[in-house]
Design an enzyme around this catalytic site. Structure first.
Site, mmCIF file in Angstrom:
data_model
loop_
_atom_site.group_PDB
_atom_site.id
_atom_site.type_symbol
_atom_site.label_atom_id
_atom_site.label_comp_id
_atom_site.label_asym_id
_atom_site.label_seq_id
_atom_site.Cartn_x
_atom_site.Cartn_y
_atom_site.Cartn_z
ATOM 1 C CB THR A 1 46.527 30.045 55.910
ATOM 2 O OG1 THR A 1 45.538 31.204 56.697
ATOM 3 C CG2 THR A 1 45.485 28.824 56.456
ATOM 4 C CG ASP A 2 50.571 33.994 52.281
ATOM 5 O OD1 ASP A 2 49.802 35.336 53.608
ATOM 6 O OD2 ASP A 2 51.149 34.963 52.075
ATOM 7 C CE1 TYR A 3 46.436 40.884 56.532
ATOM 8 C CE2 TYR A 3 44.406 39.490 54.969
ATOM 9 C CZ TYR A 3 44.927 40.397 56.300
ATOM 10 O OH TYR A 3 44.359 41.712 56.618
ATOM 11 C CB THR A 4 42.395 36.325 52.943
ATOM 12 O OG1 THR A 4 43.454 36.666 52.111
ATOM 13 C CG2 THR A 4 42.513 37.135 54.078
ATOM 14 N N GLY A 5 44.265 32.978 53.255
ATOM 15 C CA GLY A 5 44.516 31.613 52.642
ATOM 16 C C GLY A 5 43.656 30.446 51.824
#
Length: 751
Positions: free
Chosen positions: A273-277
């Site tokens: 995922t992207d950051y905190t996705g």
């Protein structure tokens, strides 16, 4: 048998190695491999005792990112392989976006080189430096297509065209990882991560993290190819995007991740995922933390960046039957395979050679290459009366808030750079000009009149020293005008600061900021030749500047060696040859504006304006200020008519389209010859032109060169209304020229 031995015998041996390892793993340890927290750049001392260290010992961490320094990484890796039960090594990632400590132009600037060898070389050097400092995984390349320069992250991509973007995506993956069987073998190879999958660059209103909505036929014809190209090049990982696709956030979109990425394209790596996705999908409104974590895993997302939703909820979801143990095992296996391919099971300290960190980072050789590539990225937008190049004599006034700052030279997402290392523009020009030129400097203005806005635009260690400036606006302006009046030529260093583009840097006004515009207007009134050195991470609206300034050199943000490279071009040591990878509009009201648009049923005649009941504006022409592919040179290139080897081919055939390009000037130069094709009649509507090839060629003064492109039926394929990749018989138009607007044409048919 060691991991290294088994690596040599192929996938079967890797599978056997991982099977044995997973047989020993508990459910908690398998889920732990799916967890990617941010380290916060922990120090060696902290690594022994902090919360992350405890999780590593417990097998609850698969990788870390944001640690800089090989000694720190070595110590954290030691905890993983000496103090955890199964001794599984960690992945160490970083946003190595356009260089490590030797920083190259921002990706949009790199795209302006249209030079795949240079782009691959920049990624190779980034990998050499990052791997010397302990990093084995980069969150790059970013391949999102964007047609909206309000979106700040246009600076991180390759522009508006899928073909150019796909070629760049492949070059970047090869530079980071190596090619084919050689991928990951060397200690200088690191794993690429293609992002942001998918359609992130089409965020509505150019607002970062915003909703994306489009038809699937448009997705595949205009946006998806660069992701697929990177996968075909062997990229080891893919990052899911923040936006939704078809009403489902990308991180929970099974069609996107499993059906297209894995089944249709054959991707065998892992998805992060992207950051905190995962956490952010709660705000999207599709469930609580437990629900969105389960949906992400079932969609095919293997690694959870920062949210720790997998770590905290998957066991309960498994008990409730919302996920299966097979899904956990598959995700764990993909992470372990990546570590295996990188050689970390054989040598967890493969990337922890402290001697390399002393010799392979920010070297003279790397800096020299960065300087050359930086100059190659600059785009000459205007050069009235041959204002450029500047002669190395007399007095030059260098004016502007971006003229004497080092920290703004590298541009956004240059996280590993020493901000004090780059030369300022003033320093670079003095170095290149030599002692026969007197260079005088005046700041002239702040970045903008709004101090709070300026603060938002200079975050992350960048500074323009506004807090130390005690003079009033009028005092700074008067100083600049006095300096300009006494000079032979004025170089105005204006535009955006580095953090005015990039993530979370959307803008609704794309003009040069207010006080800078006032400064530029007053400098023009002096009657001196004014050269605008434009710093920007996106297309700006430059209608006034194009009409009134003598010359405009767009330098993007050129990296750590940008100051010297700008000097090389301004003084004629290098002839600029960059071409725009994105359209520059006349004003924000034209956005989105891109060259490969569809026709309307009431098209305006080419070059026309205004005609009632046609597709046009009342207040401005339909044309951009500068079209895609545009860029001037100190040389003058003239094109012959297009020659075709035949005017008809069948589905097994091929034709050659050729032009002769002549340099009718007294200086050598590089030209990027561009091939466009239009499908004149299709079962679905087709764009007015599409880039299908290009060649960068050096042509000496007075020389002519024949440039040829092979056109095959494969190049004519597109996705039809059933999302089938087909070509159709019919008539096609071939266009070859110096940019997407100024082309020579011919026609042929596919039978």
């Amino acid at each position: 048998m060691t991991a290294c031995d088994s690596q040599k015998s192929g996938d079967a041996s890797m599978n056997k190695f991982i099977d044995k390892l997973m047989d020993r793993m508990t459910l908690e340890e398998k889920i732990g491999q799916l967890n990617l927290p941010s380290s916060g750049d922990i120090t060696t001392g902290q690594a022994r005792s902090n919360n992350i260290a405890d999780k590593i010992r417990a097998g609850a961490v698969g990788g870390l990112f944001n640690i800089k320094g090989v000694e720190k990484i070595q110590e954290v890796q030691r905890i993983a392989v000496e103090e955890s039960r199964l001794k599984i090594p960690l992945l160490f990632g970083m946003d190595v976006i356009h260089g490590y400590e030797t920083v190259f132009p921002i990706p949009l600037g790199m795209a302006a080189t249209w030079d795949m060898k240079a782009i691959e070389q920049s990624a190779r050097i980034a990998a050499i430096e990052a791997s010397a400092d302990g990093i084995c995984w980069t969150f790059s390349p970013m391949v999102d297509i964007s047609r909206d320069p309000r979106w700040g992250r246009v600076s991180e991509g390759s522009g508006e065209d899928p073909f150019l973007g796909g070629e760049i995506a492949k070059a970047m993956v090869y530079g980071y990882q190596g090619k084919g069987d050689s991928a990951y073998r060397e200690k200088t190879n690191i794993m690429a991560c293609v992002k942001h999958y998918a359609l992130y660059g089409a965020a509505e209103a150019g607002l970062d993290y915003n909703t994306t909505d489009m038809s699937r036929i448009r997705m595949f014809n205009e946006y998806m190819y660069p992701y697929q190209a990177a996968v075909d090049a062997g990229a080891g990982s893919v990052m899911s995007s923040f936006n939704e696709v078809d009403g489902i956030p990308a991180t929970a979109n099974k069609w996107l991740i499993t059906d297209v990425l894995r089944k249709q394209w054959g991707f065998g790596g892992f998805v992060v995922t992207d950051y905190t996705g995962i956490m952010e999908m709660v705000n999207h409104g599709i469930g609580d933390m437990r629900e969105v974590s389960a949906r992400a895993l079932s969609a095919g997302v293997d690694m959870d960046m920062v949210s720790e939703g997998y770590l905290s909820t998957l066991q309960q979801s498994l008990k409730e039957g919302k996920i299966t143990e097979k899904e956990i095992d598959q995700a764990c296996r993909r992470i372990l395979e990546a570590k295996y391919k990188l050689g970390l099971f054989d040598n967890p300290y493969k990337y922890c050679d402290t001697e390399r960190a002393k010799t392979d980072i920010y070297t003279d050789e790397h800096r020299s290459i960065a300087r050359r590539i930086s100059a190659e990225s600059f785009v000459l937008l205007k050069n009235d009366k041959q204002t450029l190049p500047i002669k190395k004599k007399g007095k030059i006034a260098v004016v502007g808030p971006l003229a004497n700052t080092s920290s703004n030279m590298p541009g956004t997402w240059s996280v590993a750079v020493n901000m004090e290392a780059p030369a300022t523009l003033v320093e670079g020009l003095k170095e290149v000009a030599g002692d026969k030129v007197e260079i005088v400097y005046a700041k002239g203005s702040h970045l903008m009149s709004d101090a709070a806005y300026e603060e938002r635009a200079t975050l992350f260690g960048r500074t323009l020293y506004r807090d130390k400036e005690k003079r009033s606006d009028i005092q700074m302006l008067n100083e600049a005008l006095n300096v300009a009046h006494g000079a032979d030529v004025v170089v105005a260093a204006l535009g955006e600061s580095s953090e005015m583009s990039g993530e979370s840097s959307s803008r609704t006004d794309l003009n040069i900021p207010d006080v800078q515009k006032t400064l530029l207007e007053e400098l023009v009134k002096t009657g001196k030749p004014v050269v605008l050195v434009l710093f920007t991470g996106r297309p700006l609206t430059l209608t006034w500047e194009d009409k009134n300034v003598s010359a405009i050199l767009n330098v993007w943000f050129g990296g750590t060696e940008a100051a010297y490279a700008i000097g090389d071009v301004l003084f004629g040591n290098v002839n600029p040859g960059g071409k725009l990878p994105v359209t520059f509009p006349q004003n924000v009201g034209q956005i989105p504006l891109f060259y490969n648009h569809k026709n309307t049923g009431r098209p305006l005649a080419e070059g026309g304006w205004f005609e009632k009941f046609r597709a046009n504006y009342l207040d401005v022409t339909n044309e951009p200020l500068y079209p895609f592919g545009y860029g001037l040179s100190y040389a003058q290139f003239d094109y012959s008519d297009v020659r075709l080897s035949t005017d008809q081919i069948d589905r097994n055939g091929m034709l050659t389209a050729s032009v002769t390009v002549t340099n009718n000037s007294e200086c050598d130069g590089d030209e990027i010859v561009q091939l466009y094709i239009r499908d004149l009649v299709g079962s679905v509507t087709r764009p007015v032109k599409e880039l299908k090839g290009f060649e960068k060629v050096t042509i000496r003064a007075g020389e002519s060169k024949d440039i040829s492109f092979k056109i095959t039926p494969e190049m004519l394929k597109f996705y039809n209304s059933d999302i089938q990749f087909v070509n159709e018989v019919g008539e096609f138009e071939v266009m070859i020229g110096t940019n997407s607007r100024d082309v020579k044409k011919a026609t042929f048919s596919l039978k």
